[in-house]
Write a protein that holds these residues in place. Structure first.
Motif, PDB file in Angstrom:
ATOM      1  N   ASN A  35     -18.323 -14.041  -9.078  1.00  0.00           N
ATOM      2  CA  ASN A  35     -17.898 -12.806  -8.410  1.00  0.00           C
ATOM      3  C   ASN A  35     -18.051 -11.607  -9.337  1.00  0.00           C
ATOM      4  OD1 ASN A  35     -17.251 -14.294  -6.161  1.00  0.00           O
ATOM      5  ND2 ASN A  35     -15.057 -14.315  -6.568  1.00  0.00           N
ATOM      6  N   TYR A  36     -17.757 -11.796 -10.608  1.00  0.00           N
ATOM      7  CA  TYR A  36     -17.884 -10.726 -11.591  1.00  0.00           C
ATOM      8  C   TYR A  36     -19.353 -10.318 -11.732  1.00  0.00           C
ATOM      9  CZ  TYR A  36     -17.443  -8.174 -15.995  1.00  0.00           C
ATOM     10  OH  TYR A  36     -17.487  -7.210 -16.969  1.00  0.00           O
ATOM     11  N   ILE A  37     -20.259 -11.290 -11.781  1.00  0.00           N
ATOM     12  CA  ILE A  37     -21.699 -11.007 -11.865  1.00  0.00           C
ATOM     13  C   ILE A  37     -22.117 -10.167 -10.662  1.00  0.00           C
ATOM     14  CG2 ILE A  37     -24.031 -12.006 -11.848  1.00  0.00           C
ATOM     15  CD1 ILE A  37     -22.572 -12.478 -14.506  1.00  0.00           C
ATOM     16  N   GLY A  38     -21.684 -10.537  -9.478  1.00  0.00           N
ATOM     17  CA  GLY A  38     -22.007  -9.778  -8.268  1.00  0.00           C
ATOM     18  C   GLY A  38     -21.475  -8.358  -8.325  1.00  0.00           C
ATOM     19  N   GLN A  39     -20.251  -8.204  -8.796  1.00  0.00           N
ATOM     20  CA  GLN A  39     -19.660  -6.868  -8.903  1.00  0.00           C
ATOM     21  C   GLN A  39     -20.413  -6.012  -9.913  1.00  0.00           C
ATOM     22  OE1 GLN A  39     -15.686  -8.199  -9.844  1.00  0.00           O
ATOM     23  NE2 GLN A  39     -14.958  -7.757  -7.761  1.00  0.00           N
ATOM     24  N   VAL A  40     -20.833  -6.621 -11.001  1.00  0.00           N
ATOM     25  CA  VAL A  40     -21.608  -5.894 -12.014  1.00  0.00           C
ATOM     26  C   VAL A  40     -22.936  -5.447 -11.421  1.00  0.00           C
ATOM     27  CG1 VAL A  40     -22.915  -6.190 -14.175  1.00  0.00           C
ATOM     28  CG2 VAL A  40     -20.522  -6.930 -14.047  1.00  0.00           C
ATOM     29  N   GLU A  41     -23.624  -6.344 -10.737  1.00  0.00           N
ATOM     30  CA  GLU A  41     -24.929  -6.013 -10.162  1.00  0.00           C
ATOM     31  C   GLU A  41     -24.836  -4.920  -9.103  1.00  0.00           C
ATOM     32  OE1 GLU A  41     -27.005  -9.489  -8.812  1.00  0.00           O
ATOM     33  OE2 GLU A  41     -27.328 -10.216 -10.863  1.00  0.00           O
ATOM     34  N   ARG A  42     -23.729  -4.853  -8.403  1.00  0.00           N
ATOM     35  CA  ARG A  42     -23.544  -3.812  -7.386  1.00  0.00           C
ATOM     36  C   ARG A  42     -22.997  -2.512  -7.985  1.00  0.00           C
ATOM     37  NH1 ARG A  42     -21.620  -8.419  -4.888  1.00  0.00           N
ATOM     38  NH2 ARG A  42     -19.443  -7.804  -5.244  1.00  0.00           N
ATOM     39  N   GLY A  43     -22.734  -2.509  -9.285  1.00  0.00           N
ATOM     40  CA  GLY A  43     -22.212  -1.319  -9.951  1.00  0.00           C
ATOM     41  C   GLY A  43     -20.741  -1.089  -9.692  1.00  0.00           C
ATOM     42  N   GLU A  44     -20.034  -2.140  -9.293  1.00  0.00           N
ATOM     43  CA  GLU A  44     -18.606  -2.020  -9.001  1.00  0.00           C
ATOM     44  C   GLU A  44     -17.740  -2.257 -10.229  1.00  0.00           C
ATOM     45  OE1 GLU A  44     -18.069  -4.892  -5.913  1.00  0.00           O
ATOM     46  OE2 GLU A  44     -19.222  -3.739  -4.452  1.00  0.00           O
ATOM     47  N   LYS A  45     -18.278  -2.930 -11.224  1.00  0.00           N
ATOM     48  CA  LYS A  45     -17.535  -3.246 -12.445  1.00  0.00           C
ATOM     49  C   LYS A  45     -18.246  -2.652 -13.646  1.00  0.00           C
ATOM     50  CE  LYS A  45     -14.065  -6.036 -11.485  1.00  0.00           C
ATOM     51  NZ  LYS A  45     -12.704  -5.763 -11.815  1.00  0.00           N
ATOM     52  N   ASN A  46     -17.458  -2.106 -14.545  1.00  0.00           N
ATOM     53  CA  ASN A  46     -17.958  -1.577 -15.803  1.00  0.00           C
ATOM     54  C   ASN A  46     -17.849  -2.686 -16.849  1.00  0.00           C
ATOM     55  OD1 ASN A  46     -18.790   0.049 -17.851  1.00  0.00           O
ATOM     56  ND2 ASN A  46     -17.111   1.504 -17.704  1.00  0.00           N
ATOM     57  N   LEU A  47     -18.974  -3.141 -17.358  1.00  0.00           N
ATOM     58  CA  LEU A  47     -18.983  -4.242 -18.328  1.00  0.00           C
ATOM     59  C   LEU A  47     -18.397  -3.815 -19.667  1.00  0.00           C
ATOM     60  CD1 LEU A  47     -22.450  -4.793 -17.245  1.00  0.00           C
ATOM     61  CD2 LEU A  47     -21.338  -6.858 -17.997  1.00  0.00           C
ATOM     62  N   THR A  48     -17.712  -4.743 -20.313  1.00  0.00           N
ATOM     63  CA  THR A  48     -17.360  -4.530 -21.707  1.00  0.00           C
ATOM     64  C   THR A  48     -18.574  -4.899 -22.549  1.00  0.00           C
ATOM     65  OG1 THR A  48     -16.580  -6.796 -22.040  1.00  0.00           O
ATOM     66  CG2 THR A  48     -14.944  -5.174 -21.260  1.00  0.00           C
ATOM     67  N   ILE A  49     -18.556  -4.509 -23.803  1.00  0.00           N
ATOM     68  CA  ILE A  49     -19.657  -4.874 -24.711  1.00  0.00           C
ATOM     69  C   ILE A  49     -19.753  -6.390 -24.809  1.00  0.00           C
ATOM     70  CG2 ILE A  49     -20.483  -4.733 -27.082  1.00  0.00           C
ATOM     71  CD1 ILE A  49     -20.595  -1.992 -26.146  1.00  0.00           C
ATOM     72  N   GLU A  50     -18.609  -7.056 -24.886  1.00  0.00           N
ATOM     73  CA  GLU A  50     -18.604  -8.521 -24.998  1.00  0.00           C
ATOM     74  C   GLU A  50     -19.214  -9.176 -23.763  1.00  0.00           C
ATOM     75  OE1 GLU A  50     -15.786  -6.663 -25.519  1.00  0.00           O
ATOM     76  OE2 GLU A  50     -15.570  -6.873 -27.693  1.00  0.00           O
ATOM     77  N   SER A  51     -18.848  -8.672 -22.576  1.00  0.00           N
ATOM     78  CA  SER A  51     -19.406  -9.241 -21.346  1.00  0.00           C
ATOM     79  C   SER A  51     -20.902  -8.951 -21.239  1.00  0.00           C
ATOM     80  CB  SER A  51     -18.692  -8.663 -20.115  1.00  0.00           C
ATOM     81  OG  SER A  51     -17.353  -9.076 -20.093  1.00  0.00           O
ATOM     82  N   LEU A  52     -21.308  -7.768 -21.660  1.00  0.00           N
ATOM     83  CA  LEU A  52     -22.729  -7.433 -21.642  1.00  0.00           C
ATOM     84  C   LEU A  52     -23.514  -8.369 -22.549  1.00  0.00           C
ATOM     85  CD1 LEU A  52     -24.990  -5.616 -20.634  1.00  0.00           C
ATOM     86  CD2 LEU A  52     -24.428  -4.027 -22.471  1.00  0.00           C
ATOM     87  N   GLU A  53     -22.963  -8.664 -23.709  1.00  0.00           N
ATOM     88  CA  GLU A  53     -23.626  -9.600 -24.622  1.00  0.00           C
ATOM     89  C   GLU A  53     -23.726 -10.991 -23.996  1.00  0.00           C
ATOM     90  OE1 GLU A  53     -23.415 -10.741 -29.294  1.00  0.00           O
ATOM     91  OE2 GLU A  53     -21.509 -10.763 -28.223  1.00  0.00           O
ATOM     92  N   LYS A  54     -22.671 -11.432 -23.313  1.00  0.00           N
ATOM     93  CA  LYS A  54     -22.696 -12.734 -22.642  1.00  0.00           C
ATOM     94  C   LYS A  54     -23.778 -12.770 -21.561  1.00  0.00           C
ATOM     95  CE  LYS A  54     -17.849 -13.939 -23.372  1.00  0.00           C
ATOM     96  NZ  LYS A  54     -16.557 -14.210 -22.721  1.00  0.00           N
ATOM     97  N   VAL A  55     -23.892 -11.685 -20.794  1.00  0.00           N
ATOM     98  CA  VAL A  55     -24.913 -11.613 -19.745  1.00  0.00           C
ATOM     99  C   VAL A  55     -26.304 -11.678 -20.373  1.00  0.00           C
ATOM    100  CG1 VAL A  55     -25.954 -10.116 -17.992  1.00  0.00           C
ATOM    101  CG2 VAL A  55     -23.471 -10.414 -18.056  1.00  0.00           C
TER     102      VAL A  55
END
Length: 113
Positions: A35-55
């Motif tokens: 769900n978090y991946i989907g929210q990120v792709e739709r621009g609904e969630k602002n990634l943290t640096i740590e989450s961006l690195e994980k992606v």
């Protein structure tokens, strides 16, 4: 800021699809919820640096590759315009364009032999 979040999400979606991954698979590979991946792709969630690195790790790409083409510099010359056009296309289209360019240059080289 919202525009950057949207552009980053679109870029992640393009990279994920180029890798042939579903959102579920990317979630597993990155250790993040689907769900978090989907929210990120739709621009609904602002990634943290740590989450961006994980992606990025889940996609098997560098952070530079994630940010590439998100906010290109001022487009003036023809090469920049070509780059901008191709950056928004899937991998297959970019590969086809490269082949066409190579074929044209090869044809041009043979023409003057």
């Amino acid at each position: 800021m919202a525009d950057l979040v949207r552009k980053l999400g679109e870029r992640i979606r393009v990279l994920r699809k180029e890798k042939g991954l579903s959102q579920e698979q990317l979630g597993e590979l990155s250790g993040l919820h689907t769900n978090y991946i989907g929210q990120v792709e739709r621009g609904e969630k602002n990634l943290t640096i740590e989450s961006l690195e994980k992606v990025a790790i889940g996609l098997g790409v560098s952070l530079e590759q994630v940010f590439r083409y998100i906010d290109p510099m001022e487009q003036q010359d023809e090469l920049s315009q070509i780059n901008e056009l191709l950056s928004k296309r899937p991998f297959e289209d970019r590969a086809m364009a490269l082949k066409i360019i190579k074929d044209v240059f090869e044809w041009e080289h043979r023409k003057y032999r």
